[in-house]
Design an enzyme around this catalytic site. Structure first.
Site, PDB file in Angstrom:
ATOM      1  N   CYS A   1      73.652  56.625  -6.903  1.00 44.68           N
ATOM      2  CA  CYS A   1      72.840  57.296  -7.975  1.00 44.68           C
ATOM      3  C   CYS A   1      71.505  57.671  -7.378  1.00 44.68           C
ATOM      4  O   CYS A   1      70.867  56.831  -7.072  1.00 44.68           O
ATOM      5  CB  CYS A   1      73.049  56.438  -9.166  1.00 44.68           C
ATOM      6  SG  CYS A   1      71.920  56.812 -10.272  1.00 44.68           S
TER       7      CYS A   1
ATOM      8  N   CYS B   1      71.036  65.098 -12.162  1.00 48.70           N
ATOM      9  CA  CYS B   1      72.041  64.222 -11.351  1.00 48.70           C
ATOM     10  C   CYS B   1      71.467  64.457 -10.017  1.00 48.70           C
ATOM     11  O   CYS B   1      71.441  65.237  -9.344  1.00 48.70           O
ATOM     12  CB  CYS B   1      73.363  64.694 -11.420  1.00 48.70           C
ATOM     13  SG  CYS B   1      74.412  63.665 -10.310  1.00 48.70           S
ATOM     14  N   GLY B   2      70.809  63.284  -9.529  1.00 47.45           N
ATOM     15  CA  GLY B   2      70.135  62.961  -8.210  1.00 47.45           C
ATOM     16  C   GLY B   2      70.996  63.493  -7.009  1.00 47.45           C
ATOM     17  O   GLY B   2      70.594  64.251  -6.129  1.00 47.45           O
TER      18      GLY B   2
ATOM     19  N   ASN C   1      78.653  53.834 -14.847  1.00 45.59           N
ATOM     20  CA  ASN C   1      78.497  54.921 -15.733  1.00 45.59           C
ATOM     21  C   ASN C   1      78.891  54.518 -17.109  1.00 45.59           C
ATOM     22  O   ASN C   1      79.432  53.422 -17.440  1.00 45.59           O
ATOM     23  CB  ASN C   1      79.741  56.006 -15.240  1.00 45.59           C
ATOM     24  CG  ASN C   1      79.133  56.722 -13.986  1.00 45.59           C
ATOM     25  OD1 ASN C   1      78.166  57.365 -13.940  1.00 45.59           O
ATOM     26  ND2 ASN C   1      80.398  56.950 -13.183  1.00 45.59           N
TER      27      ASN C   1
ATOM     28  N   ASN D   1      81.808  64.877  -9.550  1.00 46.50           N
ATOM     29  CA  ASN D   1      80.648  65.532 -10.371  1.00 46.50           C
ATOM     30  C   ASN D   1      80.499  66.882  -9.857  1.00 46.50           C
ATOM     31  O   ASN D   1      81.047  67.196  -8.775  1.00 46.50           O
ATOM     32  CB  ASN D   1      79.434  64.854  -9.708  1.00 46.50           C
ATOM     33  CG  ASN D   1      79.426  63.298  -9.864  1.00 46.50           C
ATOM     34  OD1 ASN D   1      79.284  62.773 -10.913  1.00 46.50           O
ATOM     35  ND2 ASN D   1      79.602  62.561  -8.706  1.00 46.50           N
TER      36      ASN D   1
ATOM     37  N   ASN E   1      68.827  59.566  -8.855  1.00 53.60           N
ATOM     38  CA  ASN E   1      67.816  59.495  -9.655  1.00 53.60           C
ATOM     39  C   ASN E   1      67.707  58.048 -10.312  1.00 53.60           C
ATOM     40  O   ASN E   1      66.428  57.420 -10.195  1.00 53.60           O
ATOM     41  CB  ASN E   1      68.225  60.365 -11.049  1.00 53.60           C
ATOM     42  CG  ASN E   1      68.334  61.692 -11.130  1.00 53.60           C
ATOM     43  OD1 ASN E   1      67.402  62.166  -9.797  1.00 53.60           O
ATOM     44  ND2 ASN E   1      68.907  62.470 -11.531  1.00 53.60           N
TER      45      ASN E   1
ATOM     46  N   ASN F   1      67.270  61.863 -16.357  1.00 47.82           N
ATOM     47  CA  ASN F   1      68.650  61.257 -16.285  1.00 47.82           C
ATOM     48  C   ASN F   1      68.339  59.686 -16.500  1.00 47.82           C
ATOM     49  O   ASN F   1      67.732  59.170 -15.627  1.00 47.82           O
ATOM     50  CB  ASN F   1      69.089  61.619 -14.898  1.00 47.82           C
ATOM     51  CG  ASN F   1      70.273  61.217 -14.538  1.00 47.82           C
ATOM     52  OD1 ASN F   1      70.711  60.882 -13.421  1.00 47.82           O
ATOM     53  ND2 ASN F   1      71.383  61.118 -15.374  1.00 47.82           N
TER      54      ASN F   1
END
Ligand SMILES: N[C@@H](CCC[C@H](N)C(=O)O)C(=O)O
EC number: 5.1.1.7
Length: 323
Positions: free
Chosen positions: A77, A226-227, A68, A199, A79, A13
Site C-alpha cells: 500500500c 491509490c499509491g 482492505n 486494482n 499511500n 486515501n
C-alpha cells in the site's frame, strides 16, 4: 477492547493506523479482519480505505500490514506506507528507516515539504513484475502490455503489472468514473481471469511528465487515490514512451498529487513515490468483540493545522487538473 487509533491519509486515501509495537494488543488474524471491516465501514463512526497495522520486525525498524475494508490483506500500500514512514521515523527520531512489508523490506525517507507545511515522505515501490503470472492474470501473453482483454472491454487495451500488488492500467483520453467502477467490479468478479483480484486504473495524460490517475481498488471500490496504482501508472507511461525514465512524473488524483520517478536497475524497475503523510485525528475507541460494534470514542485530538495546510495543497492540485 480499547484501541488507540490514528486517522491519517496520503492523497486523501485514508487509513486507520494502529500501533501494535507499543499498544498492548494481542490481535488474532480474525481480530484484524474484524477491525478492518468495522473501522473502515463508511456508514460507521470512523470510515476508511484501509487499516495499517504497525508491528515489530526482526529485519527492519518496523513492519506494515495493510487490510482492505473487505478484510482482505494487500501485498502493498503506497499511500499507507508513507503514513507508516512518518509514524515510525517520528517515533524513532530518524529521517529514514526500513519497513518490512509482506513481499519486501522497503526504504522510506523523510523529504523536503512538497508544498507549504506538508510533511512529505518518499517510499520505494518494488518488486515490480510485468509477468502475467505475478498478478496472476490469465492471458495468452507472458507480458501483457497495451493488449486487449476481450472479456473486460471491446475497445480498451490494458497493461498488467504487479508492484507487487496486482494492477491493470489503461490510458484513456478522459476518465469516466462510472465506466471505471463497472470495469473494476467486473474484473474483480472474474476469478478465472484474475484469481487474486486486481486494482484497475484509468490514466489520463495531462502534458509533459504529468498524468491524472483514478483507481478502482480491489477490496474497496473507487478511492481518491491509490499509491501503488499511481506508481504502476507512472511506470506504464514510461514503458509506452509517453513519459521519461529517471524523471519526475507529477501524478494528480482526486485527493491531491504525488511525484513518481521510475528507475531501472539492471533488468528491474523500481518506482520512487513521494507525497504527503497527513494526520487527521487520533482517538481511543472501544470495540465490542461480540457484536463488532464501536461502543465509545474518546480523547479525540484533531490535527487542525495540518488539515488546514492540506486543504490548500488539495485546492492547488485540483486547479492543476482543470488547467
Ligand atoms: N491504497 C493503496 C493500495 C491498497 C491495497 C489495494 N486495495 C489492494 O488490495 O491491492 C495504495 O495506496 O497503494
Amino acid at each position: 477492547m480499547n484501541i488507540e487509533i490514528l486517522k491519517c491519509h496520503g492523497s486523501n486515501n485514508d487509513f486507520v493506523l494502529i500501533d501494535e509495537m507499543t499498544g498492548a494488543y494481542s490481535f488474532s488474524e480474525e481480530d484484524r479482519i474484524m477491525i478492518a471491516k468495522t473501522l473502515c465501514n463508511r456508514e460507521g463512526i470512523v470510515g476508511a480505505d484501509g487499516i495499517l497495522f504497525v508491528l515489530n520486525s526482526n529485519v527492519a525498524e518496523a513492519q506494515m500490514r495493510m487490510f482492505n475494508p473487505d478484510g482482505s490483506e494487500a501485498e502493498m500500500c503506497g499511500n499507507g506506507l508513507r503514513c507508516v514512514a512518518r509514524y515510525v521515523t517520528e517515533k524513532l527520531g530518524k529521517d529514514e528507516v526500513v519497513i518490512e512489508t509482506p513481499e519486501a523490506n522497503l526504504p522510506v525517507v523523510k523529504r523536503e515539504e512538497m508544498y507549504e507545511d506538508i510533511p512529505s515522505f518518499e517510499v520505494n515501490i518494488e518488486p515490480v513484475s510485468f509477468e502475467t503470472s505475478s498478478l496472476p492474470l490469465q492471458s495468452p501473453h507472458q507480458i501483457h502490455i497495451e493488449q486487449p482483454i476481450p472479456t473486460l472491454s471491446k475497445d480498451l487495451t490494458f497493461t498488467a503489472l504487479s508492484v507487487p500488488n496486482p494492477h491493470l492500467i489503461t490510458v484513456v483520453p478522459e476518465v469516466h468514473d462510472e465506466n471505471l467502477s463497472w470495469l473494476g467490479k467486473v474484473a474483480n468478479q472474474d476469478k478465472e481471469l484474475l484469481p487474486n483480484g486486481v486494482n484497475v486504473s484509468y490514466v489520463q495524460p495531462l502534458g509533459d511528465q504529468k498524468i491524472f490517475v483514478r483507481t478502482y481498488e480491489r477490496g474497496v471500490g473507487l478511492t481518491n487515490a491509490c499509491g501503488t496504482a499511481m506508481s504502476a501508472s507512472a511506470l506504464t507511461t514510461v514503458i509506452v514512451e509517453m513519459n521519461q525514465l529517471n524523471e519526475e512524473i507529477f501524478v494528480f488524483n482526486r485527493g491531491g498529487f504525488v511525484i513518481c520517478t521510475a528507475l531501472k536497475d539492471g533488468d528491474d524497475y523500481v518506482i520512487k513515490l513521494r507525497g504527503n503523510a497527513t494526520y487527521v485525528y487520533s482517538s481511543t475507541i472501544q470495540l465490542d468483540e461480540a457484536t463488532s460494534e464501536i461502543t465509545e470514542v474518546k480523547d479525540r485530538k484533531l490535527f487542525e493545522a495540518e488539515n488546514h495546510a492540506y486543504a490548500k495543497m488539495q485546492s492547488y492540485a485540483q486547479e492543476q487538473i482543470t488547467l
